[in-house]
Every structure is written in structure tokens, then in C-alpha cells.
Design an enzyme around this catalytic site. Structure first.
Site, PDB file in Angstrom:
ATOM      1  N   HIS A 117       0.854  -1.199   0.000  1.00  0.00           N
ATOM      2  CA  HIS A 117       0.000   0.000   0.000  1.00  0.00           C
ATOM      3  C   HIS A 117       0.890   1.248   0.000  1.00  0.00           C
ATOM      4  O   HIS A 117       2.018   1.236   0.498  1.00  0.00           O
ATOM      5  CB  HIS A 117      -0.873  -0.021   1.256  1.00  0.00           C
ATOM      6  CG  HIS A 117      -1.868   1.090   1.316  1.00  0.00           C
ATOM      7  ND1 HIS A 117      -1.694   2.191   2.117  1.00  0.00           N
ATOM      8  CD2 HIS A 117      -3.049   1.272   0.668  1.00  0.00           C
ATOM      9  CE1 HIS A 117      -2.749   2.999   1.977  1.00  0.00           C
ATOM     10  NE2 HIS A 117      -3.582   2.469   1.112  1.00  0.00           N
ATOM     11  N   SER A 316      -8.822 -14.519   0.654  1.00  0.00           N
ATOM     12  CA  SER A 316      -9.132 -13.188   0.154  1.00  0.00           C
ATOM     13  C   SER A 316     -10.564 -13.147  -0.336  1.00  0.00           C
ATOM     14  O   SER A 316     -11.137 -14.174  -0.698  1.00  0.00           O
ATOM     15  CB  SER A 316      -8.165 -12.878  -1.002  1.00  0.00           C
ATOM     16  OG  SER A 316      -8.580 -11.725  -1.690  1.00  0.00           O
TER      17      SER A 316
END
Ligand SMILES: Cc1ncc(COP(=O)(O)O)c(C=O)c1O
Length: 372
Positions: A117, A316
Site C-alpha cells: 500500500h 481473500s
């Protein structure tokens, strides 16, 4: 210049409409905290360290400590060495974890995958940490042989490693066991592992087959998660955990507490929101994770059955697909990256909603009763 078209009524209408067709960001929009509205009558502010009450007593540090305790148990951080606080979000948790690492290892080098990120790069810039970006695999997971290679040429300076538990774009989870093996293989003794679990830190403990995020089993130094993602809150928040014996503190007479956190005045309402969600829903977190995963598998299977590209990583709920038209991107508030887009399936993404998206985006063919 004053915009005369602004009104709270119109804002509320817009927020409601946009909530109904939101698919792109990993925010659980299905929550109800109406019973906590009376909190808005008070300036609930937590100043300084959550474990020291301090002078200002319009605060919720007792609730904050229970939230920390819940997460410490979830990730097997030993009680007598637990420290942490409720942050403003995953970014602040990452900043805290990497600042802690820099304080422990002032000459350390930060390593993280290309899929980290952007807050990791931001931490590197803020704390003047040299940052080595390591190649990622095509599914978004760090490339372990590339990590081995880069660490083997740099065994001396301490290694500060950011591991992704749920990358932003593809939802990939870096395998901590493999990373620890690499450190052992290279006999690197001075390291700090920071886990960026902002996205999937709450999925992994409830998914079978996942490598656990376990402070007792693995030498994890710090961990960040976001609270407004899986748990879902109307105000962004998060939690950071660290090992108490490594945390530095500075006495501040003015607040009657110590300065251990990134911010000074901290939100005192978000710890109560998290506490309330934990009280009411912790017994159903596992079911919620399973439901999100099953709906993600449904979306993935609808797209692939139509012969189109889709990716869904293990552990996920992020379904990656080809970037649709600008109109769809805008209407469904999709977060796109180069040629791909994704939906991170959360609790509010019902099958009916996913069907509506599929039909509108023409990404696959569905029989959609809910769309007409
Ligand atoms: C992997 C990862 N880390 C950190 C963040 C930042 O979290 P926040 O938006 O809560 O600051 C995000 C946000 O999407 C993320 O996906």
C-alpha cells in the site's frame, strides 16, 4: 466562496444513494450504531497512551484497552507483553509500526513488495528509511526468491520487513513462514517484521488453511489493521499492536500520560464503536468471513464461466477483473489500477447486488431477478 447548493438533507440523500451502488472499496457498509448516537453529545477524546488514564477524563480508554485485548488474543500476542492502541486507520498503524522499527534499528533498511500500500512508501519518506521494493509474483504476493536475493546482498544492516496480509489491489497474502525461513537461512538476527493487515488481518484468523498471524509462533514486531474495513464503522479507525517491551514512551506532564502514539488527541468514539461491534458480533465473525468468501467465489465463477479473466487469491475476498467502462467505474465507485479493477466482497455485497453489478457491467451473463 460559499456554495449555496450545499445542504445536509441533500448530502444525506447522496450518501444513501451512493451507499447502495458501492462496490470498489473494502468497507463493510452494513452496520448499525444508532444506539451510540448519544456519544456525539460529548468530546470523547483519548489523549496519549491508552494504558494510562491521564488528566482528561471525558475519554474511553477503558473500552480501548478491551479492544486491544481482543485483538491481542486474536493474534496470540502474550498478555504480559501486549501494547497497542486504536488508530485513525490502517495507515496510522503502518506509520506507527515502521516508526517503532526505525527507532529500534536506526540504520535499518525497509523491504516490502511492489504491491505494498502507498502508506508504506509514505512511512519510508516520513521516517527517512531507505526503502527497497521487492518484486511481486503475478498474484500480488511477494516474490520469495527475489526477497532472498536482495537480503543476501545486504545481510548487515537490520532488515525491516513489511508483510502484506491482503494487498490493496489483489488481496494477496505474503507468507510469514517463508519470510522467517529466509531470515534464518541468511542468519539475519536484527530484523523487525511489520504486518500490514489493514485489509485481510481480520479474514485470516477465521479462514481455514491460512498461515496464522501469530505473535507467539512467529517473530512479528508490529501489526496494523483497519477497523472500518471488515468490522465496519462510520468513522475510519484501526488498531495497531506491538510488543510492550519494545515500545518507547515519553512522559508528558501536561496530559498526565505518556506520549506513545503518533497522534496527540485521539478519537475516543471509535474505540467504543469497535468495542460494541466486538461485543455484538464476535461470535459471528467467522460466519461473516465465510459468507464474504462464498460470495467472492460466486462472483469469480460467474466471470470465469463467461470466459473472462478473474483472479481470487486464497484467504481473500478480492475479485480482480478487466477494467470495465468509465461509466461503470464511476457508478460503482470502482478502484481501478492500470487495466484491472476489483470488487472486495464485504458483508453488504449480497448476491443480488453482485448480480446487478454483473448485469450492468456486462462482465458475464446472469439471470438477475433483483436487477429489473
Ligand atoms: C494493504 C493496505 N494497507 C493499508 C491501507 C490503508 O488503510 P486506511 O485506509 O485504513 O488508512 C489499505 C487501504 O486500503 C490497504 O489496503
Amino acid at each position: 466562496m460559499k456554495d449555496s447548493s450545499l445542504s445536509i438533507e441533500l448530502l444525506l440523500k447522496r450518501l444513501k444513494n451512493n451507499t447502495e451502488v458501492h462496490a470498489g472499496y473494502p468497507f463493510n457498509l452494513k452496520f448499525d450504531y444508532q444506539h451510540l448516537l448519544p456519544l456525539l453529545e460529548y468530546a470523547v477524546i483519548n489523549l496519549g497512551d491508552p494504558f494510562i488514564d491521564g488528566n482528561y477524563r471525558i475519554s474511553s480508554k477503558d473500552f480501548e484497552r478491551e479492544v486491544i485485548d481482543f485483538f491481542a488474543k486474536l493474534y496470540d500476542l502474550p498478555g504480559d507483553d501486549t501494547w497497542g492502541y486504536v488508530t485513525a486507520g490502517g495507515t496510522e498503524g503502518n506509520l506507527y509500526g515502521l516508526l517503532l522499527a526505525r527507532e529500534l534499528y536506526p540504520n535499518g533498511i525497509l523491504y516490502g513488495s511492489e504491491d505494498c500500500h502507498y502508506s508504506i512508501g509514505k512511512a519510508a519518506r516520513m521516517f527517512r528509511l531507505p526503502f527497497v521494493q521487492v518484486k511481486s509474483q503475478s498474484n500480488g504476493e511477494i516474490d520469495y526468491s527475489a526477497l532472498h536475493q536482495v537480503l543476501s546482498t545486504n545481510k548487515n544492516p537490520p532488515a525491516i520487513i513489511n508483510l502484506n496480509v491482503g494487498t490493496t489491489i489483489k488481496g494477496a497474502v505474503d507468507n510469514i513462514e517463508k519470510v522467517v525461513d529466509i531470515l534464518e537461512d541468511l542468519k539475519i538476527k536484527r530484523f523487525h517484521i511489520h504486518v500490514d493487515g489493514a485489509l485481510a488481518g481480520m479474514f485470516v484468523p477465521y479462514m481455514s488453511g491460512a498461515t496464522p498471524i501469530d505473535f507467539t509462533r512467529y517473530p512479528i514486531g508490529s501489526l496494523a489493521i483497519s477497523g472500518h474495513k471488515f468490522i465496519g464503522t462510520p468513522i475510519p479507525c484501526g488498531v495497531v499492536l506491538a510488543r510492550k517491551h519494545q515500545v518507547q514512551s515519553f512522559d508528558v506532564e501536561y496530559i498526565g500520560s505518556t506520549d506513545t502514539t503518533i497522534m496527540g488527541s485521539r478519537n475516543g468514539i471509535t474505540p467504543v464503536l469497535l468495542w460494541d461491534a466486538i461485543q455484538r458480533r464476535q461470535h459471528q465473525f467467522a460466519d461473516e468471513v465465510q459468507q464474504c468468501r462464498q460470495n467472492a467465489e460466486y462472483l469469480w465463477s460467474q466471470i470465469t464461466a463467461a470466459g473472462k479473466f478473474a483472479l481470487l487469491n486464497p484467504c481473500s475476498t478480492t475479485v480482480v477483473f478487466d477494467r470495465p467502462s468509465k461509466a461503470i467505474e464511476h457508478r460503482w465507485q470502482l478502484a481501478c489500477y492500470n487495466k484491472i479493477a476489483h470488487i472486495i466482497v464485504m458483508q453488504n455485497h449480497t448476491r443480488a447486488l453482485l448480480d446487478r453489478f454483473i448485469q450492468e457491467s456486462e462482465i458475464a451473463a446472469v439471470n438477475c431477478g433483483a436487477c429489473n
